[in-house]
Motif scaffolding. Structure first.
Motif, PDB file in Angstrom:
ATOM      1  N   ARG A  61       1.028  -1.139  -0.028  1.00 46.37           N
ATOM      2  CA  ARG A  61       0.045  -0.022  -0.026  1.00 46.37           C
ATOM      3  C   ARG A  61       1.056   1.265  -0.019  1.00 46.37           C
ATOM      4  O   ARG A  61       2.055   1.209   0.787  1.00 46.37           O
ATOM      5  N   GLY A 129     -14.867   6.669   9.451  1.00 44.12           N
ATOM      6  CA  GLY A 129     -14.261   5.784   8.895  1.00 44.12           C
ATOM      7  C   GLY A 129     -14.877   4.577   8.462  1.00 44.12           C
ATOM      8  O   GLY A 129     -14.535   4.233   7.223  1.00 44.12           O
ATOM      9  N   GLY A 133     -13.764   4.424   4.520  1.00 47.27           N
ATOM     10  CA  GLY A 133     -13.092   3.265   4.391  1.00 47.27           C
ATOM     11  C   GLY A 133     -13.440   2.296   3.103  1.00 47.27           C
ATOM     12  O   GLY A 133     -12.684   2.010   2.360  1.00 47.27           O
ATOM     13  N   ASN A 140      -4.672   7.827   5.284  1.00 51.80           N
ATOM     14  CA  ASN A 140      -3.642   6.897   5.878  1.00 51.80           C
ATOM     15  C   ASN A 140      -2.347   7.388   5.758  1.00 51.80           C
ATOM     16  O   ASN A 140      -1.834   7.948   4.639  1.00 51.80           O
ATOM     17  N   LYS A 142       0.409   5.939   5.146  1.00 53.75           N
ATOM     18  CA  LYS A 142       1.027   5.146   4.198  1.00 53.75           C
ATOM     19  C   LYS A 142       1.003   5.736   2.836  1.00 53.75           C
ATOM     20  O   LYS A 142       1.822   5.486   2.111  1.00 53.75           O
ATOM     21  N   THR A 143      -0.100   6.423   2.653  1.00 59.13           N
ATOM     22  CA  THR A 143      -0.339   7.269   1.244  1.00 59.13           C
ATOM     23  C   THR A 143      -0.095   8.718   1.380  1.00 59.13           C
ATOM     24  O   THR A 143      -0.284   9.505   0.312  1.00 59.13           O
ATOM     25  N   THR A 163      -2.812   6.176  -5.511  1.00 55.15           N
ATOM     26  CA  THR A 163      -2.518   5.297  -4.456  1.00 55.15           C
ATOM     27  C   THR A 163      -2.701   3.740  -4.898  1.00 55.15           C
ATOM     28  O   THR A 163      -3.401   3.711  -6.196  1.00 55.15           O
ATOM     29  N   ARG A 165      -2.822  -0.494  -3.831  1.00 52.87           N
ATOM     30  CA  ARG A 165      -2.848  -1.509  -2.789  1.00 52.87           C
ATOM     31  C   ARG A 165      -3.132  -2.657  -3.392  1.00 52.87           C
ATOM     32  O   ARG A 165      -3.684  -2.807  -4.334  1.00 52.87           O
TER      33      ARG A 165
END
Length: 230
Positions: A61, A129, A133, A140, A142-143, A163, A165
């Motif tokens: 991700r 969320g 989500g 996030n 990670k992004t 993004t 994943r």
């Protein structure tokens, strides 16, 4: 039941050698040639990876800014307050807010493409969320969408950040531009995301990591890529 294809799809498919692995430049030119949609189709790259997504350390991700953009105007919202809200607005965010934005989303508004939040706002964002989500809109780290550098995050999202994943089967699908792009610009974007995905190989993976790669326009047939050309 066998899937039925229209005449335009079948005509396009005849121009693609199903068993051939096309090099990057060939594929970028061909995906433009065989597109038959009446609108500016999105071109997407799909990777099939040899990863076990049941293992947390094999789930990919992240995000990458495509050098030639996505060809799509991104609507960006930012959860921030005070000076950070002002920074987001100055950077070009479409909607900036705090509790008011959370409530608006809770009431059903989801007319945006990217959500960014400062870390101190995540407790409030968490309230929606379950809404964000499933739509892939939850900020996030990670992004790069949970950050205090909201100006950079907004600018990247506006300029072509995408993004990626893995899904449950180890596939990664990412938009890389529009059919209207010059072939060299499509190739540049494809190369950019491919570099990131290939370098993200989990250390636990044994054997061949990238098993298959293809590109296709919205309604068009897939064109298989020679991985060594990426």
């Amino acid at each position: 039941m066998a899937k039925k294809y229209g005449k335009k799809y079948l005509a396009a498919a005849e121009k693609v050698e199903a068993e051939k692995l096309y090099n990057l430049d060939e594929a970028a030119a061909l995906v433009k040639e065989i597109d038959f949609a009446k609108f500016d189709s999105t071109v997407e790259i799909s990777f099939n990876l040899n990863v076990d997504t049941r293992q947390a350390d094999q789930q990919l991700r992240g995000a990458v800014v495509l050098p030639n953009g996505t060809g799509k105007d991104q609507t960006v919202v930012v959860f921030a307050q005070g000076d950070k809200a002002k920074e987001a607005e100055a950077a070009g965010a479409d909607v900036v807010g705090g509790a008011d934005l959370v409530k608006r989303i809770a009431d059903g508004w989801l007319d945006f493409d990217v959500a960014i939040a400062t870390p101190d706002m995540m407790a409030q964002v968490g309230r929606v969320g379950r809404v964000l989500g499933p739509k892939g809109l939850m900020p996030n780290p990670k992004t790069g969408t949970v950050t205090f550098d909201v100006a950079k995050a907004v600018e990247e999202s506006k300029s072509g950040k995408v993004t990626y994943r893995t899904d449950r089967d180890g596939n990664v699908a990412v938009p890389v531009g529009k059919v209207s792009f010059d072939a060299d610009k499509l190739a540049g974007n494809i190369k950019s995301i491919s570099d990131v995905v290939i370098k993200a190989r989990p250390s636990a993976v044994k054997g061949t990591y990238v098993q298959h790669v293809s590109i296709a326009s919205t309604f068009g047939p897939a064109i298989n890529l020679d991985i060594t050309s990426l």
